[in-house]
Design a protein around this motif. Structure first.
Motif, PDB file in Angstrom:
ATOM      1  N   GLU A   1      30.588 -38.799   8.058  1.00 16.38           N
ATOM      2  CA  GLU A   1      29.750 -38.720   9.026  1.00 16.38           C
ATOM      3  C   GLU A   1      30.519 -38.286  10.155  1.00 16.38           C
ATOM      4  O   GLU A   1      30.329 -37.456  11.242  1.00 16.38           O
ATOM      5  CB  GLU A   1      28.826 -39.629   9.291  1.00 16.38           C
ATOM      6  CG  GLU A   1      27.836 -39.879   8.219  1.00 16.38           C
ATOM      7  CD  GLU A   1      26.990 -41.049   8.165  1.00 16.38           C
ATOM      8  OE1 GLU A   1      25.725 -40.946   7.688  1.00 16.38           O
ATOM      9  OE2 GLU A   1      27.443 -41.978   8.856  1.00 16.38           O
TER      10      GLU A   1
ATOM     11  N   LEU B   1      30.958 -35.112  12.898  1.00 17.64           N
ATOM     12  CA  LEU B   1      30.706 -35.251  14.357  1.00 17.64           C
ATOM     13  C   LEU B   1      32.024 -34.636  14.971  1.00 17.64           C
ATOM     14  O   LEU B   1      31.752 -34.060  16.016  1.00 17.64           O
ATOM     15  CB  LEU B   1      30.481 -36.723  14.780  1.00 17.64           C
ATOM     16  CG  LEU B   1      29.065 -37.381  14.298  1.00 17.64           C
ATOM     17  CD1 LEU B   1      29.214 -38.692  14.651  1.00 17.64           C
ATOM     18  CD2 LEU B   1      27.942 -36.822  15.051  1.00 17.64           C
TER      19      LEU B   1
ATOM     20  N   GLN C   1      31.715 -31.012  14.954  1.00 21.81           N
ATOM     21  CA  GLN C   1      31.036 -30.421  15.967  1.00 21.81           C
ATOM     22  C   GLN C   1      31.365 -30.545  17.419  1.00 21.81           C
ATOM     23  O   GLN C   1      31.069 -29.491  18.229  1.00 21.81           O
ATOM     24  CB  GLN C   1      29.643 -31.142  15.766  1.00 21.81           C
ATOM     25  CG  GLN C   1      28.712 -31.012  14.587  1.00 21.81           C
ATOM     26  CD  GLN C   1      27.609 -31.890  14.442  1.00 21.81           C
ATOM     27  OE1 GLN C   1      27.016 -32.519  15.256  1.00 21.81           O
ATOM     28  NE2 GLN C   1      27.111 -32.215  13.371  1.00 21.81           N
ATOM     29  N   HIS C   2      32.130 -31.568  17.585  1.00 20.48           N
ATOM     30  CA  HIS C   2      32.717 -31.520  19.039  1.00 20.48           C
ATOM     31  C   HIS C   2      33.490 -30.552  19.261  1.00 20.48           C
ATOM     32  O   HIS C   2      33.802 -29.918  20.241  1.00 20.48           O
ATOM     33  CB  HIS C   2      33.359 -33.239  19.155  1.00 20.48           C
ATOM     34  CG  HIS C   2      34.141 -33.173  20.450  1.00 20.48           C
ATOM     35  ND1 HIS C   2      33.381 -33.158  21.731  1.00 20.48           N
ATOM     36  CD2 HIS C   2      35.434 -33.467  20.666  1.00 20.48           C
ATOM     37  CE1 HIS C   2      34.322 -33.224  22.700  1.00 20.48           C
ATOM     38  NE2 HIS C   2      35.732 -33.310  22.102  1.00 20.48           N
TER      39      HIS C   2
ATOM     40  N   ILE D   1      28.473 -30.506  20.465  1.00 16.34           N
ATOM     41  CA  ILE D   1      28.194 -31.745  21.085  1.00 16.34           C
ATOM     42  C   ILE D   1      29.288 -32.070  22.026  1.00 16.34           C
ATOM     43  O   ILE D   1      30.441 -31.705  21.923  1.00 16.34           O
ATOM     44  CB  ILE D   1      28.202 -33.013  19.944  1.00 16.34           C
ATOM     45  CG1 ILE D   1      29.385 -33.157  19.372  1.00 16.34           C
ATOM     46  CG2 ILE D   1      26.929 -32.476  19.060  1.00 16.34           C
ATOM     47  CD1 ILE D   1      29.144 -34.189  18.499  1.00 16.34           C
TER      48      ILE D   1
ATOM     49  N   ALA E   1      28.449 -37.405  23.541  1.00 12.90           N
ATOM     50  CA  ALA E   1      27.509 -37.546  22.262  1.00 12.90           C
ATOM     51  C   ALA E   1      28.469 -37.988  21.131  1.00 12.90           C
ATOM     52  O   ALA E   1      27.724 -38.730  20.027  1.00 12.90           O
ATOM     53  CB  ALA E   1      26.942 -36.225  22.198  1.00 12.90           C
ATOM     54  N   LEU E   2      29.720 -37.328  20.983  1.00  9.86           N
ATOM     55  CA  LEU E   2      30.528 -37.936  19.851  1.00  9.86           C
ATOM     56  C   LEU E   2      30.584 -39.431  19.934  1.00  9.86           C
ATOM     57  O   LEU E   2      30.475 -40.031  18.789  1.00  9.86           O
ATOM     58  CB  LEU E   2      31.779 -37.432  19.808  1.00  9.86           C
ATOM     59  CG  LEU E   2      32.901 -37.558  19.020  1.00  9.86           C
ATOM     60  CD1 LEU E   2      32.276 -37.413  17.656  1.00  9.86           C
ATOM     61  CD2 LEU E   2      34.190 -36.830  19.081  1.00  9.86           C
TER      62      LEU E   2
ATOM     63  N   GLY F   1      27.491 -41.089  18.765  1.00  4.54           N
ATOM     64  CA  GLY F   1      27.181 -40.955  17.470  1.00  4.54           C
ATOM     65  C   GLY F   1      27.921 -41.815  16.698  1.00  4.54           C
ATOM     66  O   GLY F   1      27.666 -42.244  15.431  1.00  4.54           O
TER      67      GLY F   1
ATOM     68  N   HIS G   1      20.588 -35.977  20.219  1.00  4.48           N
ATOM     69  CA  HIS G   1      20.671 -37.619  20.533  1.00  4.48           C
ATOM     70  C   HIS G   1      20.074 -38.303  19.583  1.00  4.48           C
ATOM     71  O   HIS G   1      20.623 -39.210  19.095  1.00  4.48           O
ATOM     72  CB  HIS G   1      20.253 -37.663  22.096  1.00  4.48           C
ATOM     73  CG  HIS G   1      20.924 -37.152  22.974  1.00  4.48           C
ATOM     74  ND1 HIS G   1      20.530 -36.593  24.346  1.00  4.48           N
ATOM     75  CD2 HIS G   1      22.455 -37.204  23.266  1.00  4.48           C
ATOM     76  CE1 HIS G   1      21.350 -36.231  25.020  1.00  4.48           C
ATOM     77  NE2 HIS G   1      22.547 -36.391  24.333  1.00  4.48           N
TER      78      HIS G   1
ATOM     79  N   GLU H   1      19.182 -37.584  16.740  1.00  5.13           N
ATOM     80  CA  GLU H   1      19.580 -37.245  15.270  1.00  5.13           C
ATOM     81  C   GLU H   1      20.821 -38.177  15.072  1.00  5.13           C
ATOM     82  O   GLU H   1      21.187 -39.021  13.962  1.00  5.13           O
ATOM     83  CB  GLU H   1      20.021 -35.860  15.022  1.00  5.13           C
ATOM     84  CG  GLU H   1      20.563 -35.577  13.590  1.00  5.13           C
ATOM     85  CD  GLU H   1      21.015 -34.231  13.582  1.00  5.13           C
ATOM     86  OE1 GLU H   1      21.649 -33.814  12.278  1.00  5.13           O
ATOM     87  OE2 GLU H   1      20.350 -33.203  14.365  1.00  5.13           O
ATOM     88  N   HIS H   2      22.036 -38.187  16.295  1.00  3.31           N
ATOM     89  CA  HIS H   2      23.133 -38.864  16.193  1.00  3.31           C
ATOM     90  C   HIS H   2      22.867 -40.395  16.063  1.00  3.31           C
ATOM     91  O   HIS H   2      23.700 -41.204  15.273  1.00  3.31           O
ATOM     92  CB  HIS H   2      23.986 -38.819  17.318  1.00  3.31           C
ATOM     93  CG  HIS H   2      24.401 -37.356  17.306  1.00  3.31           C
ATOM     94  ND1 HIS H   2      24.411 -36.776  18.778  1.00  3.31           N
ATOM     95  CD2 HIS H   2      24.584 -36.614  16.577  1.00  3.31           C
ATOM     96  CE1 HIS H   2      24.815 -35.512  18.479  1.00  3.31           C
ATOM     97  NE2 HIS H   2      24.961 -35.393  17.339  1.00  3.31           N
TER      98      HIS H   2
END
Length: 416
Positions: free
Chosen positions: A227, A231, A234-235, A240, A244-245, A248, A363, A365-366
Motif C-alpha cells: 500500500e 501511495l 501516486q505521489h 496526490i 495526502a501521502l 495515507g 482523502h 479512501e486513504h
C-alpha cells in the motif's frame, strides 16, 4: 522594583543563560575532540610516489554521475601545479600497484590533461597499511564533507563500510566520517523500504523526510509495504500531494509544545459553559416536576411527567452540547435534525462532518473510509480520543493547503 528594572534584570538573566549554554557547547566540543580515535588511520605513515595514471585504479565511488568542473580544475593544475596530490594505497598487484583513496576530481582533471597532452608521471601520496574498510571510510569522509551526498548513496556506502567490519556501529561510522548520527541512522533505515520507494528517493521524486515517515508507517503496521509503494507511486505521478501521502501512511502531526496547557484551558471553558447551561436546564426540569407532582399530569410515583427522572438521566452527569447541523439548519445535511454530542466526542463529530462534507473521495479512501455520512461518523468515533484531533488537524491542513480559501461548506462548518 520598577518595570524598567525588571526588564533589565530579565535581559541580564537571558544573556547569562545564553553565555552558559555557549560555554557548555564549547566544553562538549573540546571533550569530543579529545576522545581517542576509533582506529589508527591518522597515524599511518605517508610517502610520495610518482607513477603514470595507468598504474592507479579507482574505487567504486559512493557518488554517481558526472564530476563537475573538471576542465576548470585541469586548467588550474596546469597553471599552478598539483598542490595536493591524491591519496593512494598499495594493492599488492604488479599490473596496477595503487588504488585511489581520495581525490577523485583531481584524478579526473589529471586524466583530461593526459588526454590533451602526452601522458606523464604524476605525484601521489601513498599511505601505508590501509585496509579496505579504512579505504572506504576515507572516501566516504571526503565525499561527505565536500557536499552532503544523496541519502541512499550515503546509506549504501555506510553499509559497505560496516560489511567490512561487522563490529562497527552506526555511531562509530558516523564519528569516523564526521556525519551526524541521526542522519546516518535515518539513511541506513531507508534501505529497509521497498525498492521502488528507495528508487524514488534516489531520483528526487520523494524527499528524505517523507520517505522516513513512510518507513515508520510501515513499521507501525499502519500501512502495508504494498500500500505504501502504491501511495508513493501516486505521489510521484502527481495524483496526490505530499500531505495526502503522509496522511495515507498514518502520519499524525506532533502536538504543539503548549498543547496540554491549551487543551486544559479549553476543556475548563467548555465545562464551565455547559455547567451553567446544565444548572438552568435542571431548574426548569425541577419546576416542571413540581408542577406535575401538584396534579398537572402525573402521579407521585414517577409516572409520565412525575418528579422521578429516568434512571439513565440521573446517572449521566456528562455535559453535552447541541450540534445543529441537520436538515433544519441552513446548511442542510444527513440526520434527523439537531443532535446532542458529548463534549469529549465533539472532535469525533466534527471530524466525521469534515470527512463527509469537505474531504475528497481520495482523502476518505486513504483513511479506509467507505460510504457516506454514517460511515464517516463510525470511523471518527472509532478512533482513540487522543488521535481524533490529530487526524482532524492533519486533514484540515491538507484541505486548506489545496485551497487557500476554504470552500463554502468548510466555512459554514467552522462557523457552527
Amino acid at each position: 522594583m520598577s518595570q524598567v528594572d525588571k526588564l533589565q534584570d530579565a535581559e541580564e538573566d537571558v544573556a547569562q543563560m545564553r553565555e552558559e549554554a555557549a560555554r557548555s557547547a564549547r566544553e562538549e566540543a573540546t571533550a569530543d575532540l579529545q576522545r581517542a580515535p576509533l582506529s589508527d588511520t591518522a597515524a599511518k605513515a605517508h610517502s610520495t610516489v610518482e607513477v603514470p595514471l595507468s598504474q592507479v585504479r579507482t574505487m567504486v565511488n559512493m557518488r554517481v554521475g558526472q564530476l563537475p568542473d573538471l576542465h576548470d580544475l585541469a586548467v588550474s593544475i596546469k597553471e599552478t601545479g598539483l598542490l595536493h596530490p591524491p591519496l593512494v594505497r598499495a594493492t599488492g598487484e604488479d599490473d596496477v600497484p595503487y588504488e585511489l583513496l581520495a581525490g577523485r576530481r583531481r584524478f579526473g582533471a589529471m586524466t583530461l590533461l593526459d588526454e590533451a597532452e602526452e601522458p606523464r608521471e604524476w605525484r601521489f601520496t601513498l599511505i601505508e597499511g590501509i585496509s579496505k574498510r579504512e579505504a572506504l571510510t576515507m572516501q566516504f569522509a571526503e565525499n561527505f564533507h565536500q557536499a552532503k551526498p544523496e541519502p541512499v548513496q550515503f546509506a549504501r556506502a555506510a553499509r559497505a563500510i560496516m560489511a567490512e567490519d561487522p563490529s562497527l556501529t552506526a555511531a562509530e561510522v558516523s564519528r569516523m566520517v564526521g556525519a551526524p548520527l541521526t542522519w546516518t541512522r535515518k539513511s541506513l533505515k531507508l534501505l529497509d523500504l521497498p525498492e521502488n520507494v528507495v528508487e524514488r528517493v534516489q531520483q528526487g521524486d520523494l524527499s528524505f523526510t517523507v520517505a522516513d515517515i513512510v518507513r515508520r508507517g510501515i513499521a507501525r503496521g499502519d500501512v502495508s509495504a504494498e500500500e505504501a509503494s502504491e501511495l508513493v507511486e501516486q505521489h510521484a505521478a502527481g495524483e496526490i500531494s505530499g500531505g495526502a501521502l503522509k496522511l495515507g501512511v498514518g502520519y499524525v502531526p506532533p502536538k504543539p509544545k503548549n498543547y496540554e496547557e491549551e487543551s486544559r484551558k479549553l476543556d475548563e471553558a467548555r465545562w464551565a459553559a455547559n455547567r451553567e447551561k446544565g444548572i438552568a436546564k435542571d431548574q426548569d426540569a425541577d419546576q416542571r416536576d413540581w408542577d406535575s407532582s401538584s396534579g398537572n399530569g402525573g402521579g407521585s410515583n414517577g409516572s409520565q411527567g412525575g418528579p422521578i427522572r429516568d434512571a439513565a438521566e440521573l446517572l449521566s452527569n456528562e455535559p453535552r452540547i447541541v450540534a445543529s447541523y441537520g436538515p433544519g439548519s441552513e446548511n442542510g445535511g444527513e440526520g434527523d435534525g439537531p443532535i446532542e454530542v458529548a463534549v469529549e466526542d465533539l472532535d469525533a463529530y466534527i471530524l466525521g462532518l469534515v470527512l463527509s462534507r469537505v474531504a475528497t473521495a481520495a482523502h476518505r479512501e486513504h483513511l479506509g473510509v467507505e460510504g457516506g455520512h454514517e460511515s464517516t461518523q463510525e470511523y471518527a468515533f472509532s478512533l482513540h480520543p487522543d488521535r481524533r484531533l490529530a487526524v482532524l488537524r492533519a486533514l484540515s491542513a491538507e484541505i486548506l493547503a489545496a485551497d487557500p480559501l476554504p470552500p463554502k461548506p468548510l466555512r459554514a462548518l467552522l462557523a457552527v
